[in-house]
Design a protein around this motif. Structure first.
Motif, PDB file in Angstrom:
ATOM      1  N   ILE A   1       0.824  -1.216   0.000  1.00 45.69           N
ATOM      2  CA  ILE A   1       0.000   0.000   0.000  1.00 45.69           C
ATOM      3  C   ILE A   1       0.854   1.261   0.000  1.00 45.69           C
ATOM      4  N   LEU A   2       1.885   1.308   0.869  1.00 42.54           N
ATOM      5  CA  LEU A   2       2.684   2.525   0.992  1.00 42.54           C
ATOM      6  C   LEU A   2       3.866   2.528   0.029  1.00 42.54           C
ATOM      7  N   ILE A   3       4.825   1.650   0.253  1.00 39.48           N
ATOM      8  CA  ILE A   3       6.041   1.654  -0.573  1.00 39.48           C
ATOM      9  C   ILE A   3       5.722   1.317  -2.022  1.00 39.48           C
ATOM     10  N   GLY A   4       4.897   0.288  -2.228  1.00 36.55           N
ATOM     11  CA  GLY A   4       4.572  -0.140  -3.593  1.00 36.55           C
ATOM     12  C   GLY A   4       3.856   0.927  -4.394  1.00 36.55           C
ATOM     13  N   SER A   5       2.842   1.559  -3.785  1.00 42.06           N
ATOM     14  CA  SER A   5       2.097   2.597  -4.503  1.00 42.06           C
ATOM     15  C   SER A   5       2.975   3.822  -4.756  1.00 42.06           C
ATOM     16  N   ASP A   6       3.793   4.189  -3.770  1.00 41.24           N
ATOM     17  CA  ASP A   6       4.718   5.313  -3.967  1.00 41.24           C
ATOM     18  C   ASP A   6       5.650   5.041  -5.135  1.00 41.24           C
ATOM     19  N   MET A   7       6.220   3.839  -5.163  1.00 38.59           N
ATOM     20  CA  MET A   7       7.169   3.490  -6.215  1.00 38.59           C
ATOM     21  C   MET A   7       6.507   3.535  -7.589  1.00 38.59           C
ATOM     22  N   ALA A   8       5.299   3.003  -7.683  1.00 43.80           N
ATOM     23  CA  ALA A   8       4.585   3.010  -8.964  1.00 43.80           C
ATOM     24  C   ALA A   8       4.303   4.439  -9.427  1.00 43.80           C
ATOM     25  N   LEU A   9       3.861   5.304  -8.521  1.00 45.01           N
ATOM     26  CA  LEU A   9       3.560   6.688  -8.874  1.00 45.01           C
ATOM     27  C   LEU A   9       4.823   7.473  -9.216  1.00 45.01           C
ATOM     28  N   VAL A  10       5.912   7.208  -8.478  1.00 44.93           N
ATOM     29  CA  VAL A  10       7.176   7.903  -8.746  1.00 44.93           C
ATOM     30  C   VAL A  10       7.672   7.580 -10.153  1.00 44.93           C
ATOM     31  N   PHE A  11       7.721   6.302 -10.489  1.00 42.75           N
ATOM     32  CA  PHE A  11       8.245   5.928 -11.808  1.00 42.75           C
ATOM     33  C   PHE A  11       7.284   6.317 -12.926  1.00 42.75           C
ATOM     34  N   SER A  12       5.990   6.325 -12.650  1.00 43.41           N
ATOM     35  CA  SER A  12       5.029   6.820 -13.642  1.00 43.41           C
ATOM     36  C   SER A  12       5.267   8.301 -13.920  1.00 43.41           C
ATOM     37  N   SER A  13       5.556   9.060 -12.860  1.00 38.39           N
ATOM     38  CA  SER A  13       5.840  10.495 -13.022  1.00 38.39           C
ATOM     39  C   SER A  13       7.057  10.714 -13.900  1.00 38.39           C
TER      40      SER A  13
END
Length: 321
Positions: A211-223
């Motif tokens: 929820i936290l690390i995984g979603s952050d990582m996905a959003l960061v690399f999408s950005s």
């Protein structure tokens, strides 16, 4: 009576303290690692304090990107300070005992600061995305109020979501072994000593990571994928170079941070065969980023480097640079 255990009833014992054994397999000479670790800790503290003072001192750095960098410096110091004093105490003074409340508090602090660092990286990625992909709207969107709200949201999110980790760990019954083959209180390392079922602990740890690390990582690399696509559409090579230079320092540290988490997760699968590797990587992942982040930003960001020079009196006439 053994001070490490207290009688809870006539048939069972409840552990009252854990023993952090240090690095598994190299207990005899692990104290030699204290010097490089101590140097990394001092570097992390001094470099991050220097970044905070520089950002505060230089009015040209009073912009959202550097505000997030200052917050990251605070998080880095908190993460390093959560683990390093105890590790150095183990190596130097053989102070291996740690009470259950102290251990659970360390578990909470480690999870909170790691998730907070991931959250700040996400804020910085969103900041760069808006600055490069929507430059006209950037001044009206990314304001000081935006920085305060984003930071406040990350503090609440990470502070609240990580509370169940130490609470669930504290609810387990520790009745036999109290020796942890680690330098710090890791959640799974501690709960593996419990005499009762720890399925819920493992499940929540997995959910928290996704929820936290995984979603952050996905959003960061999408950005950054969107940023790269936007940059490649620029007609001006100079504008393209400037945009890539602005993002490169963020991307280097983000890749290092998330790659470290992935490698650490993978190495836990081989923990029974080579227990030293995941333990050592866990320690290094909590101390190297706080020491590395300021160095990379200082080298890659001219404005910050110039601020260092002014603060340290190394540049008397900055107008000619």
């Amino acid at each position: 009576m053994d001070p490490s255990a207290t009688v809870t009833n006539s048939s069972s014992l409840q552990i009252s303290q854990f023993i952090l054994m240090g690095l598994p397999g190299i207990h005899e000479w692990q104290h030699w690692l204290s010097l490089p670790l101590a140097l990394l800790y001092i570097l992390a503290l001094c470099a991050n304090i220097l970044i905070m003072i520089t950002i505060q001192h230089e009015t040209t750095l009073h912009v959202p990107m550097y505000h997030f960098l200052g917050i990251l410096a605070v998080v880095d110091m908190g993460l390093a300070t959560t683990i390093m004093p105890k590790i150095l105490a183990i190596f130097w003074f053989d102070a291996k005992a740690i009470s259950l409340p102290e251990c659970f508090a360390q578990i909470y602090a480690i999870h909170c600061f790691l998730c907070m660092e991931s959250g700040i990286f996400l804020c910085m990625a969103v900041d760069r995305y808006i600055a490069i992909c929507h430059p006209l709207q950037y001044p009206s969107i990314v304001t000081e109020a935006f920085v305060i709200k984003a930071t406040g949201f990350m503090v609440l999110r990470n502070g609240l979501f990580t509370i169940p980790v130490p609470i669930l760990a504290s609810q387990r019954h520790y009745c036999s072994k109290n020796e942890i083959d680690h330098c710090l209180c890791s959640n799974l390392g501690v709960t593996s000593l419990a005499c009762d079922d720890i399925t819920v602990n493992k499940f929540y740890q997995l959910i928290l990571a996704w929820i936290l690390i995984g979603s952050d990582m996905a959003l960061v690399f999408s950005s950054y994928v969107l940023i790269l696509r936007s940059v490649l559409r620029l007609n001006s090579p100079e504008a393209m170079s400037k945009a890539l230079a602005t993002c490169s320092s963020h991307l280097i540290l983000i890749l290092f941070f998330y790659t470290g988490i992935i490698v650490l997760s993978v190495t836990h699968l081989a923990e029974k065969k080579i227990p030293l590797i995941p333990v050592l990587l866990n320690v290094l992942h909590n101390i190297i980023p706080p020491a590395l982040n300021p160095m990379v930003y200082a080298l890659r960001m001219p404005e910050l480097r110039l601020g260092f020079q002014r603060l340290l009196g190394l540049s008397e006439d900055t107008s000619t640079k």
